[in-house]
Design a protein around this motif. Sequence first.
Motif, PDB file in Angstrom:
ATOM      1  N   UNK A   1     -13.509 -10.418  -3.643  1.00 57.23           N
ATOM      2  CA  UNK A   1     -12.515 -11.098  -2.799  1.00 57.23           C
ATOM      3  C   UNK A   1     -11.168 -11.145  -3.516  1.00 57.23           C
ATOM      4  N   UNK A   2     -11.205 -11.421  -4.832  1.00 58.79           N
ATOM      5  CA  UNK A   2      -9.967 -11.499  -5.609  1.00 58.79           C
ATOM      6  C   UNK A   2      -9.246 -10.157  -5.624  1.00 58.79           C
ATOM      7  N   UNK A   3      -9.988  -9.079  -5.885  1.00 59.47           N
ATOM      8  CA  UNK A   3      -9.366  -7.764  -5.992  1.00 59.47           C
ATOM      9  C   UNK A   3      -8.876  -7.224  -4.662  1.00 59.47           C
ATOM     10  N   UNK A   4      -9.785  -7.142  -3.679  1.00 58.25           N
ATOM     11  CA  UNK A   4      -9.457  -6.546  -2.382  1.00 58.25           C
ATOM     12  C   UNK A   4      -8.547  -7.475  -1.571  1.00 58.25           C
ATOM     13  N   UNK A   5      -8.915  -8.757  -1.513  1.00 59.09           N
ATOM     14  CA  UNK A   5      -8.140  -9.702  -0.702  1.00 59.09           C
ATOM     15  C   UNK A   5      -6.718  -9.870  -1.193  1.00 59.09           C
ATOM     16  N   UNK A   6      -6.540  -9.978  -2.506  1.00 58.89           N
ATOM     17  CA  UNK A   6      -5.195 -10.172  -3.054  1.00 58.89           C
ATOM     18  C   UNK A   6      -4.333  -8.928  -2.865  1.00 58.89           C
ATOM     19  N   UNK A   7      -4.939  -7.743  -3.050  1.00 53.57           N
ATOM     20  CA  UNK A   7      -4.197  -6.498  -2.844  1.00 53.57           C
ATOM     21  C   UNK A   7      -3.755  -6.371  -1.385  1.00 53.57           C
ATOM     22  N   UNK A   8      -4.631  -6.744  -0.457  1.00 58.33           N
ATOM     23  CA  UNK A   8      -4.301  -6.667   0.967  1.00 58.33           C
ATOM     24  C   UNK A   8      -3.173  -7.636   1.322  1.00 58.33           C
ATOM     25  N   UNK A   9      -3.256  -8.864   0.805  1.00 56.28           N
ATOM     26  CA  UNK A   9      -2.204  -9.845   1.082  1.00 56.28           C
ATOM     27  C   UNK A   9      -0.870  -9.415   0.490  1.00 56.28           C
ATOM     28  N   UNK A  10      -0.902  -8.821  -0.702  1.00 57.52           N
ATOM     29  CA  UNK A  10       0.332  -8.334  -1.326  1.00 57.52           C
ATOM     30  C   UNK A  10       0.964  -7.235  -0.478  1.00 57.52           C
ATOM     31  N   UNK A  11       0.114  -6.358   0.093  1.00 54.06           N
ATOM     32  CA  UNK A  11       0.610  -5.271   0.943  1.00 54.06           C
ATOM     33  C   UNK A  11       1.188  -5.829   2.242  1.00 54.06           C
ATOM     34  N   UNK A  12       0.495  -6.806   2.865  1.00 50.54           N
ATOM     35  CA  UNK A  12       0.973  -7.408   4.117  1.00 50.54           C
ATOM     36  C   UNK A  12       2.333  -8.077   3.912  1.00 50.54           C
ATOM     37  N   UNK A  13       2.499  -8.724   2.743  1.00 57.63           N
ATOM     38  CA  UNK A  13       3.762  -9.408   2.463  1.00 57.63           C
ATOM     39  C   UNK A  13       4.868  -8.451   2.034  1.00 57.63           C
ATOM     40  N   UNK A  14       4.509  -7.186   1.868  1.00 55.76           N
ATOM     41  CA  UNK A  14       5.509  -6.194   1.504  1.00 55.76           C
ATOM     42  C   UNK A  14       5.981  -6.292   0.067  1.00 55.76           C
ATOM     43  N   UNK A  15       5.115  -6.778  -0.808  1.00 55.18           N
ATOM     44  CA  UNK A  15       5.500  -6.898  -2.218  1.00 55.18           C
ATOM     45  C   UNK A  15       5.675  -5.522  -2.842  1.00 55.18           C
ATOM     46  N   UNK A  16       6.681  -5.383  -3.655  1.00 56.43           N
ATOM     47  CA  UNK A  16       6.888  -4.155  -4.410  1.00 56.43           C
ATOM     48  C   UNK A  16       5.936  -4.171  -5.599  1.00 56.43           C
ATOM     49  N   UNK A  17       4.992  -3.229  -5.606  1.00 56.41           N
ATOM     50  CA  UNK A  17       3.938  -3.264  -6.604  1.00 56.41           C
ATOM     51  C   UNK A  17       4.490  -3.010  -7.999  1.00 56.41           C
ATOM     52  N   UNK A  18       4.114  -3.880  -8.918  1.00 53.85           N
ATOM     53  CA  UNK A  18       4.608  -3.794 -10.291  1.00 53.85           C
ATOM     54  C   UNK A  18       3.495  -3.237 -11.179  1.00 53.85           C
TER      55      UNK A  18
END
Length: 322
Positions: A222-239
């Motif tokens: 949940x931490x890995x997949x869920x957080x990555x999905x939420x970061x993508x939905x929010x449009x975060x620039x991946x660091x």
Amino acid sequence: MAIFERSRLTVPALPSYNSIRQSVTITGNEQRKGLGLAALSAIAFAAMALLVRILADSGFTPLQIMTWRGGVQAVCSLGACAALKVNPFKVHMGWEKFKWVAVRAVFGVIGHLLYYTALAKLSMGVATVLFFTNPIFTAILAHWMLDETFTKDQRWLMLIALFGIGLVVVPLSPLTLLGIGISKWSICALLGAVSVALAYVSIRIAGPRVHPLVHVVYFSLVAGVGSALLAWIQGESWHMPNNTAAEWTAVLGIGMCAFLAQYLMGAGLLLANAGPVVTMRNSNIVMSFILDAVIYHTRPSASSAIGAIIITVCLFKMVQLL
């Protein structure tokens, strides 16, 4: 929601450990080993908190940090499952138990995300002492959902600890009791404590048939997949980590330290009494203040230090009353 309706299940605290040790006499050597493992767990958690702070200062968002933690911790936990021949994907307990595994994973992740957010804005010591008020909320939720004992002494300790929380979040302010002047980052840490408390109660409801590693695996996913999905939905620039050993060590170290902290805590509870083990585990509060002072040269105010001491003593006393 029906999933949060008050349960009348008779579930003892730490059932998986008590059921194993009902007829076992704990030797002094086992006690010492258990406390040693709990101390190592505290060190691992304090190291994880430091790495979170380092990555936050380097531009990683809480969601990105949680994604890295989840991915690395998933590899570690699945490797441990393979070594111990535990199949986390073969469900034996049915939906009634598995839904609490899911609740533990989701609210555990939410709680730690809130903690990471607070760590990025507050000093490590203050964020950690507020987050580790979760035993207070665990006791309240366990009393409400499982009818577990919540004695008069424990309630007094909770009230005293709340006074300590006031000193930490708004030093020497009479408006603390009205909630005025409390920073949103302090609220994040406290909400994280409440969320993690629900996750801990969910472990108790799921019961001893669910192997501890199963909880770790689903938390990691949940931490890995869920957080990555939420970061993508929010449009975060991946660091991404810089091509330096330091940043790669930090992103990999978060997941490894988190896994070690959880695994060592479980192993310690199998060898020693729960009260002393949990007390030793909460020593990471002190470690976080020390790391903050040594690395970031942060000196807490006198009232914040007093508040932290009050909270820590109350938590120790509450554990001794279990």
